[in-house]
Design a protein around this motif. Structure first.
Motif, PDB file in Angstrom:
ATOM      1  N   VAL A 125      14.566 -22.254 -65.001  1.00 43.25           N
ATOM      2  CA  VAL A 125      14.474 -21.334 -66.143  1.00 43.25           C
ATOM      3  C   VAL A 125      13.299 -21.729 -67.011  1.00 43.25           C
ATOM      4  O   VAL A 125      12.550 -20.885 -67.513  1.00 43.25           O
ATOM      5  CB  VAL A 125      15.778 -21.316 -66.916  1.00 43.25           C
ATOM      6  N   LYS A 126      13.162 -23.050 -67.190  1.00 44.61           N
ATOM      7  CA  LYS A 126      12.030 -23.539 -67.987  1.00 44.61           C
ATOM      8  C   LYS A 126      10.690 -23.117 -67.366  1.00 44.61           C
ATOM      9  O   LYS A 126       9.772 -22.675 -68.063  1.00 44.61           O
ATOM     10  CB  LYS A 126      12.090 -25.061 -68.102  1.00 44.61           C
ATOM     11  N   ASP A 127      10.571 -23.283 -66.028  1.00 45.80           N
ATOM     12  CA  ASP A 127       9.326 -22.930 -65.337  1.00 45.80           C
ATOM     13  C   ASP A 127       9.021 -21.441 -65.484  1.00 45.80           C
ATOM     14  O   ASP A 127       7.853 -21.044 -65.663  1.00 45.80           O
ATOM     15  CB  ASP A 127       9.440 -23.303 -63.846  1.00 45.80           C
ATOM     16  N   HIS A 128      10.043 -20.623 -65.394  1.00 46.92           N
ATOM     17  CA  HIS A 128       9.855 -19.191 -65.524  1.00 46.92           C
ATOM     18  C   HIS A 128       9.349 -18.832 -66.905  1.00 46.92           C
ATOM     19  O   HIS A 128       8.467 -17.983 -67.087  1.00 46.92           O
ATOM     20  CB  HIS A 128      11.179 -18.462 -65.200  1.00 46.92           C
ATOM     21  N   LEU A 129       9.907 -19.435 -67.925  1.00 39.77           N
ATOM     22  CA  LEU A 129       9.507 -19.157 -69.301  1.00 39.77           C
ATOM     23  C   LEU A 129       8.062 -19.574 -69.548  1.00 39.77           C
ATOM     24  O   LEU A 129       7.304 -18.864 -70.229  1.00 39.77           O
ATOM     25  CB  LEU A 129      10.445 -19.881 -70.282  1.00 39.77           C
ATOM     26  N   THR A 130       7.652 -20.708 -69.016  1.00 38.21           N
ATOM     27  CA  THR A 130       6.279 -21.190 -69.212  1.00 38.21           C
ATOM     28  C   THR A 130       5.280 -20.259 -68.516  1.00 38.21           C
ATOM     29  O   THR A 130       4.197 -19.982 -69.037  1.00 38.21           O
ATOM     30  CB  THR A 130       6.133 -22.619 -68.670  1.00 38.21           C
ATOM     31  N   SER A 131       5.666 -19.771 -67.345  1.00 39.56           N
ATOM     32  CA  SER A 131       4.773 -18.854 -66.633  1.00 39.56           C
ATOM     33  C   SER A 131       4.599 -17.550 -67.379  1.00 39.56           C
ATOM     34  O   SER A 131       3.512 -16.959 -67.420  1.00 39.56           O
ATOM     35  CB  SER A 131       5.325 -18.589 -65.210  1.00 39.56           C
ATOM     36  N   MET A 132       5.667 -17.087 -68.036  1.00 36.76           N
ATOM     37  CA  MET A 132       5.609 -15.853 -68.808  1.00 36.76           C
ATOM     38  C   MET A 132       4.712 -16.026 -70.027  1.00 36.76           C
ATOM     39  O   MET A 132       3.954 -15.123 -70.395  1.00 36.76           O
ATOM     40  CB  MET A 132       7.018 -15.425 -69.266  1.00 36.76           C
ATOM     41  N   ARG A 133       4.737 -17.183 -70.617  1.00 36.31           N
ATOM     42  CA  ARG A 133       3.876 -17.445 -71.776  1.00 36.31           C
ATOM     43  C   ARG A 133       2.378 -17.426 -71.362  1.00 36.31           C
ATOM     44  O   ARG A 133       1.520 -16.895 -72.081  1.00 36.31           O
ATOM     45  CB  ARG A 133       4.206 -18.792 -72.390  1.00 36.31           C
ATOM     46  N   LYS A 134       2.108 -18.040 -70.214  1.00 36.26           N
ATOM     47  CA  LYS A 134       0.729 -18.084 -69.738  1.00 36.26           C
ATOM     48  C   LYS A 134       0.193 -16.696 -69.439  1.00 36.26           C
ATOM     49  O   LYS A 134      -0.945 -16.350 -69.769  1.00 36.26           O
ATOM     50  CB  LYS A 134       0.617 -18.951 -68.476  1.00 36.26           C
ATOM     51  N   SER A 135       1.018 -15.851 -68.855  1.00 38.96           N
ATOM     52  CA  SER A 135       0.584 -14.502 -68.543  1.00 38.96           C
ATOM     53  C   SER A 135       0.329 -13.709 -69.803  1.00 38.96           C
ATOM     54  O   SER A 135      -0.593 -12.884 -69.906  1.00 38.96           O
ATOM     55  CB  SER A 135       1.612 -13.775 -67.690  1.00 38.96           C
ATOM     56  N   ASP A 136       1.119 -13.951 -70.792  1.00 32.96           N
ATOM     57  CA  ASP A 136       0.906 -13.267 -72.095  1.00 32.96           C
ATOM     58  C   ASP A 136      -0.410 -13.696 -72.727  1.00 32.96           C
ATOM     59  O   ASP A 136      -1.131 -12.885 -73.313  1.00 32.96           O
ATOM     60  CB  ASP A 136       2.072 -13.557 -73.050  1.00 32.96           C
ATOM     61  N   ASP A 137      -0.735 -14.968 -72.549  1.00 30.03           N
ATOM     62  CA  ASP A 137      -1.959 -15.480 -73.168  1.00 30.03           C
ATOM     63  C   ASP A 137      -3.187 -14.871 -72.474  1.00 30.03           C
ATOM     64  O   ASP A 137      -4.214 -14.560 -73.094  1.00 30.03           O
ATOM     65  CB  ASP A 137      -2.020 -17.008 -73.059  1.00 30.03           C
ATOM     66  N   ILE A 138      -3.131 -14.632 -71.155  1.00 27.93           N
ATOM     67  CA  ILE A 138      -4.256 -14.074 -70.406  1.00 27.93           C
ATOM     68  C   ILE A 138      -4.482 -12.629 -70.828  1.00 27.93           C
ATOM     69  O   ILE A 138      -5.626 -12.181 -70.995  1.00 27.93           O
ATOM     70  CB  ILE A 138      -3.973 -14.166 -68.878  1.00 27.93           C
ATOM     71  N   HIS A 139      -3.463 -11.862 -70.934  1.00 24.58           N
ATOM     72  CA  HIS A 139      -3.614 -10.463 -71.318  1.00 24.58           C
ATOM     73  C   HIS A 139      -4.171 -10.303 -72.711  1.00 24.58           C
ATOM     74  O   HIS A 139      -4.866  -9.342 -73.016  1.00 24.58           O
ATOM     75  CB  HIS A 139      -2.268  -9.698 -71.207  1.00 24.58           C
ATOM     76  N   VAL A 140      -3.850 -11.226 -73.539  1.00 23.92           N
ATOM     77  CA  VAL A 140      -4.365 -11.159 -74.914  1.00 23.92           C
ATOM     78  C   VAL A 140      -5.849 -11.449 -74.900  1.00 23.92           C
ATOM     79  O   VAL A 140      -6.675 -10.772 -75.498  1.00 23.92           O
ATOM     80  CB  VAL A 140      -3.614 -12.154 -75.804  1.00 23.92           C
TER      81      VAL A 140
END
Length: 252
Positions: A237-252
């Motif tokens: 769950v932790k890994d999934h959450l971190t990956s979602m944060r990274k993807s959000d940062d790229i789109h921004v």
């Protein structure tokens, strides 16, 4: 019945003899009403009075009694003839009075100092005689002479005399206290008054107040501190959450 009557009379005469010092020969003051009742019931006073009292008697009357009988005329002619046979005692007053008032004066002076018996049927005189201690009263009832029981005034005075005789005198009390001191070594001590035990203290009976656990004292805060419980996440769950944060940062 005669034996019982004689015993009762002896008991009463003994009471007056011991208490009021009335000894034979007894002085009997007779009025017109008593003589009239005696004539009606055919009682010979001179013969039956000594037998009834079992002692010598001296029958007496007064001038006032005789004068009253004379004033009544034929109504009290018989009693007047009977009274004329008795000795006349001196009255203590100068003017003539009624028979009742005359005899009342005689027994009232120094509480019957002459130790008279009163023989009468007069209710007013009888009531007055009962109010004075030490006055024996004789009347006629049911064709017989009767010596009345001692009045309340006589009984009360007899009780006082008996109590005064039995109580020790001041000199006797002093001798008793001296003997106690000499023989037993006792001395009279003043008794201390004991304090009476009072009731319970109302303040000690006061109920204790309950303390509210939410209210604190001193430096402690008034609010309760709640502990936060952290929830531990599983690794994927932790890994999934971190990956979602990274993807959000790229789109921004």
């Amino acid at each position: 019945m005669k034996v019982k009557r004689q015993k009762a009379v002896r008991k009463l005469t003994k009471f007056y003899r011991n208490t009021f010092d009335i000894h034979p020969p007894y002085k009997i003051l007779v009025d017109g009403t008593f003589c009239k009742a005696a004539l009606r019931d055919k009682i010979n006073i001179s013969e039956q009075m000594p037998k009834y009292l079992d002692s010598q008697v001296k029958l007496l009357t007064t001038k006032c009694v005789q004068k009253e009988c004379q004033a009544m005329g034929s109504l009290l002619y018989g009693p007047l003839k009977v009274l004329s046979q008795y000795d006349v005692t001196a009255c203590t007053h100068k003017r003539l009075k009624s028979a009742s008032k005359c005899i009342q004066r005689l027994i009232k002076d120094k509480l019957n100092k002459n130790k008279y018996f009163i023989a009468t049927q007069d209710t007013e005189l009888m009531d007055h005689a009962r109010s004075i201690p030490g006055v024996p009263l004789i009347f006629i009832s049911y064709n017989a002479m009767i010596l009345e029981n001692p009045s309340k005034a006589s009984r009360d005075l007899s009780t006082q005399i008996t109590a005064s005789k039995s109580a020790p005198t001041c000199r006797e009390q002093q001798v008793i206290s001296e003997l106690k001191t000499a023989v037993l070594g006792e001395t009279e001590k003043t008794k201390k008054k004991r304090k009476r035990k009072g009731g319970p203290n109302p303040l000690s009976c006061k109920k204790k107040e309950r303390k509210d656990p939410n209210i604190s004292t001193g430096d402690k805060t008034s609010k309760r501190c709640r502990k936060r419980h952290r929830v531990k996440l599983v690794q994927h769950v932790k890994d999934h959450l971190t990956s979602m944060r990274k993807s959000d940062d790229i789109h921004v």
